[in-house]
Design an enzyme around this catalytic site. Structure first.
Site, short mmCIF file in Angstrom:
data_model
loop_
_atom_site.label_atom_id
_atom_site.label_comp_id
_atom_site.label_asym_id
_atom_site.label_seq_id
_atom_site.Cartn_x
_atom_site.Cartn_y
_atom_site.Cartn_z
N GLU A 1 -3.46 -15.44 -21.79
CA GLU A 1 -2.18 -15.28 -21.07
C GLU A 1 -1.70 -16.46 -20.36
O GLU A 1 -0.89 -16.82 -19.56
CB GLU A 1 -2.20 -14.17 -19.64
CG GLU A 1 -3.62 -14.24 -19.03
CD GLU A 1 -3.80 -13.17 -18.11
OE1 GLU A 1 -2.64 -12.60 -17.70
OE2 GLU A 1 -5.00 -13.18 -17.43
N CYS B 1 -1.80 -6.02 -23.16
CA CYS B 1 -1.52 -5.17 -22.10
C CYS B 1 -0.38 -5.58 -21.06
O CYS B 1 -0.42 -4.77 -20.10
CB CYS B 1 -3.02 -5.01 -21.30
SG CYS B 1 -3.45 -6.57 -20.86
N ASN C 1 2.69 -10.63 -19.17
CA ASN C 1 3.23 -10.71 -17.81
C ASN C 1 3.15 -12.24 -17.49
O ASN C 1 3.95 -13.00 -16.93
CB ASN C 1 2.69 -9.71 -16.83
CG ASN C 1 2.80 -8.42 -16.98
OD1 ASN C 1 3.60 -8.28 -18.09
ND2 ASN C 1 2.08 -7.70 -16.32
N ASP C 2 2.06 -12.73 -17.44
CA ASP C 2 1.56 -14.05 -17.24
C ASP C 2 2.01 -14.93 -18.46
O ASP C 2 2.41 -16.25 -18.10
CB ASP C 2 0.16 -14.42 -16.70
CG ASP C 2 -0.32 -13.78 -15.39
OD1 ASP C 2 0.60 -14.07 -14.70
OD2 ASP C 2 -1.11 -13.03 -15.14
N ARG D 1 -11.26 -5.09 -16.40
CA ARG D 1 -11.12 -6.77 -16.14
C ARG D 1 -11.71 -6.84 -15.06
O ARG D 1 -11.70 -6.04 -13.85
CB ARG D 1 -9.43 -6.72 -16.09
CG ARG D 1 -9.31 -8.10 -15.59
CD ARG D 1 -7.78 -8.50 -15.86
NE ARG D 1 -6.98 -8.21 -14.60
CZ ARG D 1 -5.69 -8.10 -14.33
NH1 ARG D 1 -4.97 -8.74 -15.37
NH2 ARG D 1 -5.15 -7.75 -13.39
N ARG E 1 -7.40 -2.47 -13.52
CA ARG E 1 -7.33 -3.82 -12.63
C ARG E 1 -8.10 -3.60 -11.40
O ARG E 1 -7.79 -3.07 -10.40
CB ARG E 1 -5.90 -4.17 -12.16
CG ARG E 1 -4.76 -4.53 -13.37
CD ARG E 1 -3.44 -4.54 -12.57
NE ARG E 1 -2.45 -5.17 -13.48
CZ ARG E 1 -1.61 -4.68 -14.25
NH1 ARG E 1 -1.26 -3.37 -14.21
NH2 ARG E 1 -0.65 -5.51 -14.98
N ARG F 1 6.89 -15.09 -12.04
CA ARG F 1 7.49 -13.74 -12.36
C ARG F 1 7.79 -12.79 -11.10
O ARG F 1 8.26 -11.78 -11.37
CB ARG F 1 5.99 -13.09 -12.96
CG ARG F 1 4.86 -12.99 -12.24
CD ARG F 1 3.63 -12.73 -12.88
NE ARG F 1 3.32 -11.34 -12.82
CZ ARG F 1 2.08 -10.61 -13.09
NH1 ARG F 1 1.16 -11.63 -13.95
NH2 ARG F 1 1.91 -9.32 -13.18
N HIS G 1 0.84 -1.11 -0.02
CA HIS G 1 -0.18 -0.09 -0.15
C HIS G 1 0.83 1.30 0.06
O HIS G 1 0.30 2.36 -0.57
CB HIS G 1 -0.90 -0.05 1.21
CG HIS G 1 -1.81 -1.18 1.15
ND1 HIS G 1 -2.27 -2.00 2.22
CD2 HIS G 1 -2.50 -1.85 0.20
CE1 HIS G 1 -3.07 -2.66 1.96
NE2 HIS G 1 -3.34 -2.59 0.61
#
Ligand code: PEP
Ligand code: MG
Length: 595
Positions: free
Chosen positions: A438, A509, A461-462, A339, A303, A472, A196
């Site tokens: 992905e 993306c 990324n995935d 998403r 996201r 990752r 955070h």
């Protein structure tokens, strides 16, 4: 001699300033803390008062955060409020005072230790965040019990000096109080990119490096330090040469940024006329205005799980509707791709009570969770359908592996539309549903999958982690996580061709789109849209406007024949290097760190 330490880049920017070490730590509770029977009720009351005080302080901070940073950011305090209301923690402490005749301080410390040991077997970022919340609550309550100064006030600076704050870990409640005019940088021993504090540091635009290791014990107030939030590096005891090198680097970055600013509102078109759409990835609704100002033509990935993580209860339909509507209204007439919750993996909301899994990235994650938790999913889908009345919202499903996951979602959306229509809400006649590609499984069935969706968005990324079997998030094998591996290049090309043959939009993306060489490769594969984090928008626009589709496509043809990542990189670097100075770019192939 200067000492260089590397951490994780969390918020960009270069600063050279003296250090101030913040010791916002759990106070040491004195030993010999047994009390007599007649003091038990008094201790319990003291403990209750300290909890009430802590709750009130958090509420004040929450309100201030909502005002100064944003409503969504203010919710990061919710887990702490919930902890202070948790029967196991609070009544458990009271029980310990009563049964063991311990002081409130000692009893609370015991209870927290039990909680910590239950949580600390995990290394998931979200669990680490929970531990940080717990430490925050513990510090606040104990300091109150021990009549120590309020930690929030202790965190303040009063002499107006600019400094880099160094701490073991920053809790959200301290981060929101930092004044960007005096705190010009943050470096922490611990922390994750998604913690955070890192999210808040980005919102407050304070350069930040996290996870530097044992830094707060090695530096002292007044020591000079260089912090580079783009590369995640700090330089201790810098020499005049270091200072000069970083000043120079900062100057070059600023000059380059000024050059890029001029591109913000020019179209993303190649020199030979191929038009791409360049959109932004956002994590919080408040980022959408920023993204638009940087020239994004809509949102390519919102996201939504950041609305959910760290929450004790699922966000309701109304709250989600407002968040989605807010993003849609930032981009009138432009698509906003939202998403559905990508939970699991490294994001665990408390209310789902997700058990620990051996392999969470291969486990109960993303669309799998949504379909297994229909109430959570339906609430989100209803909010999305309602928000469609306010903009061009498209729905995107994460981690799709099978066509049935798409068809089952369609049934749910259709039901939501029926219900909402009956309730008198405006509903769209048609909606746009896409799949993230992905996993290698989704990639290999792309021609069939394309018949069931309106668009693809490739989550590199995935896709890279699943194709190469390289986690990752594991820094030990980070050098093996190579998006330019020929296997990845061939899958990307296959997905792009399959989408194109089916006549649907193929966007990308994942981070590859934000890398200059990656963007060049994707342009050559005929991707129709790229979506990148707001800081990368201008650089990728620069790439698009500097190249020709013809050259990029020729590069792809060569890269497809390559048999190693090095060969792929060589091919792309040679071509793109002819038209751009690649050393200027910040992402991945970034401006190299001054050594
Ligand atoms: C991806 O996997 O490439 C992606 C964009 O999604 P995330 O990084 O949120 O998993
Ligand atoms: Mg993903």
């Amino acid at each position: 001699m200067s000492v260089v330490r590397d951490g994780i880049p969390a918020s960009p920017g270069i600063v050279i300033a003296p250090v101030r070490v913040l010791r916002w730590e759990v106070p040491r509770v004195p030993h010999g803390a047994v009390i007599s029977e007649d003091r038990v009720e008094y201790e319990i009351q003291r403990f209750r008062d300290a909890c009430d005080y802590a709750r009130e302080r958090i509420r004040v901070l929450q309100e201030r955060t909502a005002r100064t940073v944003g409503e969504v950011e203010a919710r990061i305090f919710e887990p702490q409020v919930l902890m202070l209301e948790d029967a196991d923690l609070i009544d458990g402490t009271i029980g310990t005072i009563r049964e063991n005749h311990l002081t409130a301080e000692r009893a609370f410390e015991w209870r927290v230790l039990e909680w910590e040991s239950a949580l600390s077997h995990s290394s998931h970022p979200m669990v680490l965040d929970r531990l940080a919340d717990l430490a925050d609550v513990q510090t606040r309550v104990l300091r109150r019990l021990m009549n120590m100064p309020d930690p929030d006030l202790a965190a303040r600076v009063d002499d107006g000096e600019k400094y880099i704050l160094v701490a073991r870990e920053l809790t959200p409640s301290v981060t929101v109080q930092l004044d960007p005019k005096t705190v010009v940088g943050i470096a922490t021993d611990l922390g994750t990119r998604t913690s955070h504090s890192a999210i808040l540091a980005r919102s407050l635009e304070i350069p930040c490096v996290v996870s530097v290791g044992n830094l707060s014990d090695t530096v002292h107030d007044g020591d000079e330090m260089i912090l580079d939030g783009r590369t995640g590096r700090v330089v201790l005891a810098p020499t005049e040469e270091d200072r000069e090198a970083y000043r120079q680097r900062d100057y070059l970055i600023r000059e380059w940024e000024q050059e890029l600013v001029l591109l913000a509102h020019l179209p993303a078109v190649t020199r030979d006329g191929s038009r791409l759409v360049l959109r932004a990835n956002i994590d919080l609704p408040g980022e959408s205005d920023h993204a638009r100002d940087h020239g994004a033509e809509g949102v390519g990935l919102y996201r939504t799980e950041f609305l959910v993580v760290g929450r004790g209860t699922a966000p309701g339909e109304e709250e989600q509707y407002r968040a989605y509507r807010r993003v849609a209204e930032s981009f009138p007439g432009q698509p906003v791709i939202i998403r559905t919750f990508d939970l699991g993996g490294d994001k665990f909301p408390a209310f789902l009570h997700m058990g620990r899994e051996e392999n969470p990235f291969l486990g109960w994650r993303a669309i799998r969770v949504c379909l297994d938790e229909p109430e959570v999913f339906r609430t989100q889908l209803r909010a999305l359908v309602r928000a469609m009345a306010h903009g061009e919202i498209r729905v995107m499903l994460p981690l799709v592996n099978e066509i049935s996951e798409v068809t089952r979602t369609r049934v749910l959306i259709d039901q939501c539309i029926g219900e909402l229509r009956a309730e008198g809400h405006p509903v769209p006649a048609v909606y746009t549903l896409g799949a993230m590609v992905e996993t290698p499984a989704a990639a290999l069935i792309a021609p069939e999958l394309a018949k069931h969706v309106d668009f693809f968005s490739i989550g590199t990324n995935d896709l890279v982690q699943y194709t190469l079997a390289v986690d990752r998030g594991n820094s030990r094998i980070a050098s093996r996580y190579n998006p330019f591996h020929p296997a990845v290049v061939r899958l990307l090309d296959f997905i792009c061709r399959s989408g194109r043959d089916a006549g649907i939009e193929v966007g990308v993306c994942g981070e590859v789109a934000a890398m200059p060489l990656g963007a060049f490769l994707l342009i050559g594969m005929g991707a129709s849209s790229l979506s990148v984090g707001p800081p990368a928008l201008a650089e990728i626009k620069k790439v698009i406007r500097s190249v020709t589709y013809e050259d990029a496509a020729a590069g792809v043809a060569e890269a497809l024949k390559a048999s190693s990542p090095e060969e792929v990189l060589q091919v792309l670097t040679a071509r793109l290097g002819r038209v751009l100075d690649l050393n200027k770019f910040s992402a991945s192939l970034g401006l190299s760190r001054p050594e």
